[in-house]
Design a protein around this motif. Sequence first.
Motif, PDB file in Angstrom:
ATOM      1  N   GLN A   5       0.827  -1.202   0.000  1.00  0.00           N
ATOM      2  CA  GLN A   5       0.000   0.000   0.000  1.00  0.00           C
ATOM      3  C   GLN A   5       0.864   1.255   0.000  1.00  0.00           C
ATOM      4  O   GLN A   5       0.542   2.250  -0.660  1.00  0.00           O
TER       5      GLN A   5
ATOM      6  N   ASP B  41       0.746   4.199  -2.714  1.00  0.00           N
ATOM      7  CA  ASP B  41       0.558   5.601  -2.318  1.00  0.00           C
ATOM      8  C   ASP B  41       1.693   6.482  -2.849  1.00  0.00           C
ATOM      9  O   ASP B  41       1.462   7.622  -3.284  1.00  0.00           O
TER      10      ASP B  41
ATOM     11  N   LYS C 155       1.103   7.089  -6.495  1.00  0.00           N
ATOM     12  CA  LYS C 155       0.027   8.062  -6.717  1.00  0.00           C
ATOM     13  C   LYS C 155       0.513   9.484  -6.453  1.00  0.00           C
ATOM     14  O   LYS C 155       0.181  10.411  -7.205  1.00  0.00           O
ATOM     15  N   ASN C 156       1.304   9.641  -5.394  1.00  0.00           N
ATOM     16  CA  ASN C 156       1.845  10.967  -5.085  1.00  0.00           C
ATOM     17  C   ASN C 156       2.764  11.453  -6.204  1.00  0.00           C
ATOM     18  O   ASN C 156       2.779  12.641  -6.548  1.00  0.00           O
TER      19      ASN C 156
END
Length: 207
Positions: free
Chosen positions: A191, A195, A198-199
């Motif tokens: 995860q 994340d 995505k950032n």
Amino acid sequence: MAITMNNHVFKGHRTLLGNKFVTYGELELPTRYEQYQQSKNGFDWGNQSKGAMQLSFSILAQLSDEKLAEMYAQQYTKDVVKSLNTRDWVLSASQVLQWIEKNCTDFKNSDTKTKETKPVKKPIKNLTKKQTKQKSNIVKDICKELNITQKQLAEILEVPEGTVSSWAVKNEIPRLGKKAIEFYIANQKNQKIVDSYKNFINLLQEI
């Protein structure tokens, strides 16, 4: 004597659930049971147990030969392996070779027959006093590592809070419980990767 003079390192890692892994040059270090069998449960460190003796032999044999490794495994355990009292540790090949050159009288004359070599006696049971340091608790260690409470751990595993409390009292976790925790830890790592990705995408879109 086959000696590998390079920048390889020995690395040890103990998981939250107590599994131990040792590598050399990013490859798994062989236990070498066929030449020297002290432990039936693999390597150990931070003590002078049979597992620690097995690790000492394998480290020394990797950079010297089996005869020298067997002769000095007990001393290397006392001098070095006993001091590796962390979950993760690193030993360079040069550090091991320096110890061999300093402590093993047969090292420099390894290509000739050894004159008067005194074999190291096998460790005698109960020779040393048991360590008095407080034993760690597997449930508390896991909660501390994950930064959660026992109640939260119970919620994650979908088991009653009393079940986790029972594990803490007994200081052991059943096999299925360990598998569930390992799966949760792996999922958390994945995860974090998602994340981070995505950032990164968001940053690119803002440019």
